[in-house]
Design a protein around this motif. Structure first.
Motif, PDB file in Angstrom:
ATOM      1  N   ILE A 261      -2.480  -0.327  13.439  1.00  0.00           N
ATOM      2  CA  ILE A 261      -2.399  -1.061  12.166  1.00  0.00           C
ATOM      3  C   ILE A 261      -0.997  -1.596  11.923  1.00  0.00           C
ATOM      4  CG2 ILE A 261      -2.611  -0.840   9.662  1.00  0.00           C
ATOM      5  CD1 ILE A 261      -4.759   1.267  10.121  1.00  0.00           C
ATOM      6  N   TYR A 262       0.014  -0.751  12.187  1.00  0.00           N
ATOM      7  CA  TYR A 262       1.380  -1.108  11.816  1.00  0.00           C
ATOM      8  C   TYR A 262       2.279  -1.430  13.010  1.00  0.00           C
ATOM      9  CZ  TYR A 262      -0.521   1.520   7.913  1.00  0.00           C
ATOM     10  OH  TYR A 262      -1.343   1.982   6.934  1.00  0.00           O
TER      11      TYR A 262
ATOM     12  N   ILE B  66      -0.805  14.674  -2.462  1.00  0.00           N
ATOM     13  CA  ILE B  66       0.618  14.463  -2.775  1.00  0.00           C
ATOM     14  C   ILE B  66       1.160  13.307  -1.952  1.00  0.00           C
ATOM     15  CG2 ILE B  66       2.928  15.477  -2.546  1.00  0.00           C
ATOM     16  CD1 ILE B  66       1.686  18.192  -3.221  1.00  0.00           C
ATOM     17  N   LEU B  67       0.823  13.293  -0.676  1.00  0.00           N
ATOM     18  CA  LEU B  67       1.295  12.243   0.217  1.00  0.00           C
ATOM     19  C   LEU B  67       0.761  10.875  -0.208  1.00  0.00           C
ATOM     20  CD1 LEU B  67       2.999  11.777   2.722  1.00  0.00           C
ATOM     21  CD2 LEU B  67       0.973  12.226   4.131  1.00  0.00           C
ATOM     22  N   ALA B  68      -0.516  10.824  -0.590  1.00  0.00           N
ATOM     23  CA  ALA B  68      -1.111   9.562  -1.045  1.00  0.00           C
ATOM     24  C   ALA B  68      -0.453   9.076  -2.337  1.00  0.00           C
ATOM     25  CB  ALA B  68      -2.617   9.744  -1.254  1.00  0.00           C
TER      26      ALA B  68
ATOM     27  N   GLN C 227       0.270  -0.853   1.180  1.00  0.00           N
ATOM     28  CA  GLN C 227      -1.130  -0.938   0.779  1.00  0.00           C
ATOM     29  C   GLN C 227      -2.060  -0.449   1.891  1.00  0.00           C
ATOM     30  OE1 GLN C 227      -2.015  -1.546  -2.353  1.00  0.00           O
ATOM     31  NE2 GLN C 227       0.215  -1.654  -2.730  1.00  0.00           N
ATOM     32  N   LYS C 228      -1.745  -0.818   3.146  1.00  0.00           N
ATOM     33  CA  LYS C 228      -2.587  -0.387   4.263  1.00  0.00           C
ATOM     34  C   LYS C 228      -2.527   1.126   4.447  1.00  0.00           C
ATOM     35  CE  LYS C 228      -2.416  -4.622   7.064  1.00  0.00           C
ATOM     36  NZ  LYS C 228      -1.965  -5.193   8.361  1.00  0.00           N
TER      37      LYS C 228
ATOM     38  N   VAL D  18      -6.309   7.335   1.455  1.00  0.00           N
ATOM     39  CA  VAL D  18      -7.439   7.502   0.523  1.00  0.00           C
ATOM     40  C   VAL D  18      -8.733   7.657   1.301  1.00  0.00           C
ATOM     41  CG1 VAL D  18      -8.806   6.346  -1.256  1.00  0.00           C
ATOM     42  CG2 VAL D  18      -6.311   6.301  -1.400  1.00  0.00           C
ATOM     43  N   GLU D  19      -8.864   6.889   2.374  1.00  0.00           N
ATOM     44  CA  GLU D  19     -10.053   6.987   3.222  1.00  0.00           C
ATOM     45  C   GLU D  19     -10.169   8.382   3.833  1.00  0.00           C
ATOM     46  OE1 GLU D  19     -11.594   5.172   7.480  1.00  0.00           O
ATOM     47  OE2 GLU D  19     -10.220   3.976   6.254  1.00  0.00           O
TER      48      GLU D  19
END
Length: 489
Positions: free
Chosen positions: A89-90, A132-134, A163-164, A170-171
């Protein structure tokens, strides 16, 4: 079962799976890899100096409870599992670093009650850290644990990347248990392990009957050695007469024969001033009767004590035979039991219906112990070491002592070829992980004594000096300095 009950059961399984996986070398390596992060926002990083809190952070991590460490490792496990997706992704897996994971667990532990970090809450604590991380990613702010105002996301987590990353976290959070089944870095995944256990493969998280037997045996045998210095025979015999279980009989019997062996050493001392060969012969025969039960019970100190008796009475061939048996056979040394020894012991002796006493006889060896009451019995070459310990005990690991006795026997027999071979063996034993000179100063002294006997003063001095270096057991009883002074002056 209720949802809460299922959560507790699954958390218990997760806890056991993690506990077993901690023995996996890759998992251990991952849990210990701590990566420092540079300030990538500066154009002059090569001119900058950074204050390191690595020592403080290491102490903090070492202060974590077992349950907290397992959650920490689970977070790092997840980071490794999604590393491929992060790179896809990154284009960079470092957007979430190991250091950030460590920061997450430290903040979580500080801001929650200790009672939360229990076995039944393993997955709950993991999800707490993930939340916490999210939250930090959503805010674009990850506070350094030592200096809170230092934002570790600065220059990394912002804009589209932010955002990604938030969507990915979250997923993962929404997948609950499913997030432990993703990724290919570790195969099979923890999620698959959990599913296997729930389907009946309990051997993945519970010890087998043979493993349980092994651990019980080791506990009993290691504690039994403390009884070797017992000197009162009557209480030991009383305990043996009342024994009912296999464990009672083994412990009581060892207590009895060890007490008898000390009485035998006293008898051996009394024969020294006797006049006439007939009186000495009778006394020595009595001594042998006292030591025989201990010799049957264990190889060391039992058989080695009998070997010492043979050496002191001039029966060198019997001494060599007994020492050769210990040197050539595999035994579990109680001083430091490796995982390899545990597995081999389990394979050879557990689940086969053997009694504890049989396993004690066949598999275990303990240190040789001499006290000031056994000064006549202890080889004359070790009198200086025995004098130095005073009211304490002279402790010698069994393998070096057996090789040392072998050397002494060949020296007395004037067999220089085999004597030199025994000296070479003793040099090799010096590097033994469990019984060598890195832990026992006496091993260096044994070598020094041997070198003196063959006339190599230079090597003797070197061994005595090595005996004084490093942290070794009972170093305060070491007479190496006196031996050095005698040879130098």
């Amino acid at each position: 079962m209720s949802d809460q009950g299922e959560l507790y059961e699954d958390s218990w399984i997760l806890y056991r799976v993690l506990d077993r996986m901690m023995g996996n070398r890759e998992m251990v390596a991952v849990s210990r890899k701590l990566i420092l992060v540079r300030d990538k926002t500066s154009a002059h990083t090569f001119l900058q100096w950074r204050i390191s809190f690595a020592t403080a952070e290491r102490k903090l991590i070492h202060s974590l409870s077992h349950a907290q460490v397992l959650v920490y490792c689970l977070l790092k496990y997840l980071l490794k599992q999604i590393s491929g997706k992060l790179k896809q992704i990154y284009g960079d897996t470092d957007i979430l670093s190991s250091y950030i994971i460590k920061t997450t667990i430290l903040h979580a532990v500080e801001n929650t009650p200790l009672s939360l970090w229990e076995e039944k809450n393993t997955f709950l604590c993991f999800m707490l850290c993930l939340n916490i991380l999210a939250t930090w990613v959503k805010a674009g702010y990850c506070p350094n644990y030592i200096i809170n105002r230092n934002n570790m996301f600065l220059g990394k987590v912002h804009g589209e990347h932010q955002q990604k990353l938030l969507r990915l976290l979250v997923e993962l959070r929404d997948m609950t248990w499913g997030c432990l089944s993703i990724g290919t870095f570790f195969q099979p995944s923890i999620g698959e392990y959990i599913q296997r256990v729930k389907n009946g493969a309990w051997e993945l998280v519970l010890p087998t009957p043979a493993q349980s037997e092994r651990e019980i045996d080791f506990t009993i045998f290691e504690q039994s050695f403390l009884l070797f210095c017992a000197t009162d025979v009557l209480p030991a015999l009383k305990l043996l007469s009342k024994s009912k279980s296999d464990m009672d009989e083994c412990v009581a019997y060892f207590n009895t024969v060890s007490a008898l062996s000390f009485k035998w050493m006293e008898v051996f001392e009394k024969q020294a001033p006797l006049e006439g060969n007939k009186q000495k012969y009778k006394s020595l025969r009595k001594c042998k009767k006292f030591i025989s039960p201990l010799a049957v019970t264990c190889t060391s100190p039992g058989l080695l004590t009998l070997a010492t008796y043979h050496y002191q009475t001039g029966n060198y061939m019997n001494t060599l035979e007994t020492c050769g048996y210990l040197i050539s056979s595999w035994k579990v040394f109680s001083g430091n039991i490796s995982e390899k020894d545990r597995d081999r012991y389990e394979h050879l002796y557990c689940g086969r219906g053997y009694s504890l006493l049989h396993k004690f006889q066949q598999a275990f060896i303990f240190d040789m112990v001499f006290t000031e009451t056994s000064s006549y019995f202890c080889p004359v070459n070790l009198q200086q070491e025995l004098t130095n310990v005073g009211s304490s005990k002279l402790i010698i690991p069994p393998l070096p002592y057996a090789v040392f006795l072998t050397f002494l026997c060949y020296h007395e027999l004037n067999d220089t070829r085999r004597r030199d071979a025994a000296l070479k063996d003793l040099r090799a034993v010096k590097y033994d992980t469990n019984q060598g000179g890195s832990k026992y100063w006496i091993v260096h002294n044994l070598l020094g004594i041997c070198y003196e006997m063959v006339g190599d003063i230079h090597m003797a001095l070197r061994e005595y000096k090595n005996s004084l270096s490093g942290e070794k057991l009972f170093h305060y009883n070491n007479p190496a300095m006196e031996r050095i002074e005698r040879l130098e002056y």
